[in-house]
Scaffold this motif. Structure first.
Motif, PDB file in Angstrom:
ATOM      1  N   VAL A   1       0.838  -1.211   0.000  1.00  0.00           N
ATOM      2  CA  VAL A   1       0.000   0.000   0.000  1.00  0.00           C
ATOM      3  C   VAL A   1       0.867   1.253   0.000  1.00  0.00           C
ATOM      4  N   LEU A   2       1.846   1.278   0.889  1.00  0.00           N
ATOM      5  CA  LEU A   2       2.798   2.384   0.949  1.00  0.00           C
ATOM      6  C   LEU A   2       4.146   1.884   0.448  1.00  0.00           C
ATOM      7  N   VAL A   3       4.805   2.698  -0.357  1.00  0.00           N
ATOM      8  CA  VAL A   3       6.054   2.291  -1.004  1.00  0.00           C
ATOM      9  C   VAL A   3       7.065   3.433  -0.928  1.00  0.00           C
ATOM     10  N   SER A   4       8.306   3.099  -1.282  1.00  0.00           N
ATOM     11  CA  SER A   4       9.359   4.112  -1.380  1.00  0.00           C
ATOM     12  C   SER A   4       9.484   4.568  -2.824  1.00  0.00           C
ATOM     13  N   TYR A   5       9.689   5.864  -3.002  1.00  0.00           N
ATOM     14  CA  TYR A   5       9.798   6.436  -4.342  1.00  0.00           C
ATOM     15  C   TYR A   5      10.910   7.477  -4.344  1.00  0.00           C
ATOM     16  N   GLN A   6      11.788   7.379  -5.330  1.00  0.00           N
ATOM     17  CA  GLN A   6      12.880   8.347  -5.448  1.00  0.00           C
ATOM     18  C   GLN A   6      12.458   9.488  -6.360  1.00  0.00           C
ATOM     19  N   LEU A   7      12.508  10.689  -5.841  1.00  0.00           N
ATOM     20  CA  LEU A   7      12.066  11.867  -6.573  1.00  0.00           C
ATOM     21  C   LEU A   7      13.010  12.182  -7.733  1.00  0.00           C
ATOM     22  N   THR A   8      12.416  12.546  -8.865  1.00  0.00           N
ATOM     23  CA  THR A   8      13.173  12.845 -10.075  1.00  0.00           C
ATOM     24  C   THR A   8      13.128  14.335 -10.390  1.00  0.00           C
ATOM     25  N   GLU A   9      13.929  14.724 -11.379  1.00  0.00           N
ATOM     26  CA  GLU A   9      13.889  16.106 -11.863  1.00  0.00           C
ATOM     27  C   GLU A   9      12.479  16.478 -12.309  1.00  0.00           C
ATOM     28  N   ALA A  10      11.806  15.542 -12.990  1.00  0.00           N
ATOM     29  CA  ALA A  10      10.465  15.823 -13.504  1.00  0.00           C
ATOM     30  C   ALA A  10       9.456  16.035 -12.378  1.00  0.00           C
ATOM     31  N   ASP A  11       9.697  15.417 -11.216  1.00  0.00           N
ATOM     32  CA  ASP A  11       8.794  15.597 -10.077  1.00  0.00           C
ATOM     33  C   ASP A  11       8.966  16.963  -9.427  1.00  0.00           C
TER      34      ASP A  11
ATOM     35  N   SER B   1       2.660  14.192   6.324  1.00  0.00           N
ATOM     36  CA  SER B   1       2.769  13.500   7.614  1.00  0.00           C
ATOM     37  C   SER B   1       3.554  12.191   7.486  1.00  0.00           C
ATOM     38  N   LEU B   2       3.502  11.555   6.309  1.00  0.00           N
ATOM     39  CA  LEU B   2       4.292  10.350   6.076  1.00  0.00           C
ATOM     40  C   LEU B   2       5.775  10.663   5.877  1.00  0.00           C
ATOM     41  N   ASN B   3       6.061  11.924   5.562  1.00  0.00           N
ATOM     42  CA  ASN B   3       7.435  12.344   5.282  1.00  0.00           C
ATOM     43  C   ASN B   3       7.769  13.619   6.062  1.00  0.00           C
ATOM     44  N   PRO B   4       7.745  13.532   7.408  1.00  0.00           N
ATOM     45  CA  PRO B   4       7.852  14.747   8.223  1.00  0.00           C
ATOM     46  C   PRO B   4       9.190  15.471   8.115  1.00  0.00           C
ATOM     47  N   THR B   5      10.254  14.785   7.738  1.00  0.00           N
ATOM     48  CA  THR B   5      11.570  15.431   7.643  1.00  0.00           C
ATOM     49  C   THR B   5      12.019  15.634   6.201  1.00  0.00           C
ATOM     50  N   ALA B   6      11.151  15.348   5.247  1.00  0.00           N
ATOM     51  CA  ALA B   6      11.537  15.429   3.833  1.00  0.00           C
ATOM     52  C   ALA B   6      11.738  16.870   3.385  1.00  0.00           C
ATOM     53  N   SER B   7      12.722  17.056   2.512  1.00  0.00           N
ATOM     54  CA  SER B   7      12.927  18.366   1.889  1.00  0.00           C
ATOM     55  C   SER B   7      12.317  18.408   0.491  1.00  0.00           C
ATOM     56  N   PHE B   8      11.860  17.229   0.010  1.00  0.00           N
ATOM     57  CA  PHE B   8      11.258  17.094  -1.318  1.00  0.00           C
ATOM     58  C   PHE B   8      12.189  17.669  -2.389  1.00  0.00           C
ATOM     59  N   SER B   9      13.381  17.066  -2.453  1.00  0.00           N
ATOM     60  CA  SER B   9      14.391  17.482  -3.419  1.00  0.00           C
ATOM     61  C   SER B   9      14.745  16.312  -4.337  1.00  0.00           C
ATOM     62  N   VAL B  10      15.329  16.623  -5.472  1.00  0.00           N
ATOM     63  CA  VAL B  10      15.682  15.604  -6.471  1.00  0.00           C
ATOM     64  C   VAL B  10      16.622  14.565  -5.855  1.00  0.00           C
ATOM     65  N   GLY B  11      16.302  13.289  -6.065  1.00  0.00           N
ATOM     66  CA  GLY B  11      17.122  12.205  -5.550  1.00  0.00           C
ATOM     67  C   GLY B  11      16.708  11.688  -4.188  1.00  0.00           C
TER      68      GLY B  11
ATOM     69  N   VAL C   1       5.228   7.026  -0.244  1.00  0.00           N
ATOM     70  CA  VAL C   1       4.024   7.447  -0.971  1.00  0.00           C
ATOM     71  C   VAL C   1       3.017   6.302  -1.021  1.00  0.00           C
ATOM     72  N   TYR C   2       1.802   6.638  -1.387  1.00  0.00           N
ATOM     73  CA  TYR C   2       0.757   5.643  -1.619  1.00  0.00           C
ATOM     74  C   TYR C   2       0.901   5.063  -3.017  1.00  0.00           C
ATOM     75  N   ASN C   3       0.661   3.769  -3.148  1.00  0.00           N
ATOM     76  CA  ASN C   3       0.731   3.057  -4.426  1.00  0.00           C
ATOM     77  C   ASN C   3      -0.653   3.066  -5.077  1.00  0.00           C
ATOM     78  N   PRO C   4      -0.878   3.903  -6.102  1.00  0.00           N
ATOM     79  CA  PRO C   4      -2.231   4.049  -6.651  1.00  0.00           C
ATOM     80  C   PRO C   4      -2.829   2.792  -7.283  1.00  0.00           C
ATOM     81  N   GLY C   5      -1.993   1.879  -7.769  1.00  0.00           N
ATOM     82  CA  GLY C   5      -2.559   0.720  -8.459  1.00  0.00           C
ATOM     83  C   GLY C   5      -3.014   1.074  -9.857  1.00  0.00           C
ATOM     84  N   ASN C   6      -3.666   0.131 -10.529  1.00  0.00           N
ATOM     85  CA  ASN C   6      -4.075   0.313 -11.923  1.00  0.00           C
ATOM     86  C   ASN C   6      -5.536   0.747 -12.031  1.00  0.00           C
TER      87      ASN C   6
END
Length: 315
Positions: free
Chosen positions: A109-119, A162-172, A177-182
């Motif tokens: 349900v919840l997964v890890s995702y690496q932020l990209t330049e496009a994000d 709230s799931l990412n309280p210390t995140a800076s939301f930067s590239v890399g 995040v939540y896994n939306p599914g198909n």
């Protein structure tokens, strides 16, 4: 697959690469959450419940982990689609039906995702209140990176933070995040906009209920039309023409924060349609100007599968 609807869905909704390595404790608790009769639905179980409903095409709107109006409506749509007793609260019969698909139960349900330049390096703007000022903008972009990320992952912006309280939301950076599914990939030939349940029900050519979406359908001041109409036009990233009381017009540019969001599915009834929303968290909680309002991701999912000439019934 290579069906017409699958090709359309791949165009409108991104394929997201995620990881389940080194998941934080909160994600592990959500992924392993279970429910039994008599248990309260806490946020971990609530997130799991919302995911199971979404993955089986009974949409809950923005995932926030809470039992609320849209989750209850999604559960009732799932019950209806599966011939179960329609209830006000979760019961054992429904939970067993939701969890019987081993493939879905194996999905995180919840997964890890690496932020990209496009994000991260996206165009953002400040959305003014007046239509004339909106019309001066280059585009009705997101107002922040986190708003864009929340919409990408079909999750409320507050829950994402709230799931990412210390995140800076930067590239890399890797975030949770939540896994939306198909989305539903079956062609839709009929939809029913139900004012009472504030739900849009989607049916295939054999009249099977294949998906449901929480919606806002009209208001007291600007009610939706009655009867049955047909889909006449489908537009991805539409602009919006605002007509003021004095008759002057302002053309508001496309973008996720456009008044009709990312999608316009126009009906044979002039000026009425099914469309997206700049405020997904308020779906079913605000009025519309007579149209059928969905989250942008639900509107995109429907755009990919609804057939030209499909019937649209208002109840």
């Amino acid at each position: 697959g290579k069906s017409k609807t699958t090709v359309s869905l791949n165009k409108f909704l991104p394929t997201i690469k995620y990881s389940t390595e080194n998941l934080p404790e909160i994600a592990q608790k959500v992924n392993s959450a279970n429910w039994q009769a008599g248990m309260n639905i806490n946020r971990n179980t609530g997130t799991k419940l919302q995911a199971l409903l979404n993955w089986q095409h009974s949409g809950v709107g923005s995932v926030d982990g809470y039992w609320g109006k849209n989750t209850r409506k999604a559960m009732q749509a799932f019950q209806k689609a599966n011939g179960l007793t329609v209830t006000e609260t979760l019961n054992t019969e429904t939970w067993q039906a939701l969890t019987k698909n081993d493939k879905l139960m194996a999905q995180p349900v919840l997964v890890s995702y690496q932020l990209t330049e496009a994000d991260i390096n996206i165009k953002t703007t400040t959305i003014p209140a007046a239509a004339k000022e909106k019309a001066k903008l280059e585009g009705m972009y997101y107002e922040s990176v986190t708003e864009g990320l929340a919409e990408k992952f079909h999750i409320s912006e507050k829950y994402l933070k709230s799931l990412n309280p210390t995140a800076s939301f930067s590239v890399g950076e890797t975030i949770t995040v939540y896994n939306p599914g198909n989305p539903n990939a079956k062609p839709v030939s009929r939809v029913v906009a139900d004012r009472v349940t504030e739900t849009l029900y989607a049916y295939d050519a054999q009249d099977n209920l294949v998906a449901s979406y929480p919606t806002t359908v009209g208001s007291t001041a600007t009610p939706s039309p009655t009867g049955t109409h047909t889909v006449e036009v489908k537009v991805h990233e539409p602009n919006y023409t605002y007509t003021a009381d004095d008759g002057s017009k302002a053309i508001i540019p496309p973008g996720p924060n456009n008044p009709v969001g990312m999608v316009w599915i126009g009906l044979s009834k002039p000026s009425y349609g099914i469309h997206g929303s700049p405020d997904p968290a308020r779906i079913s909680r605000q009025a519309s100007a007579g149209c059928v309002r969905l989250t942008n991701w639900d509107a995109l999912a429907l755009l990919g599968v609804i057939q030209n000439g499909a019937s649209v019934e208002f109840k």
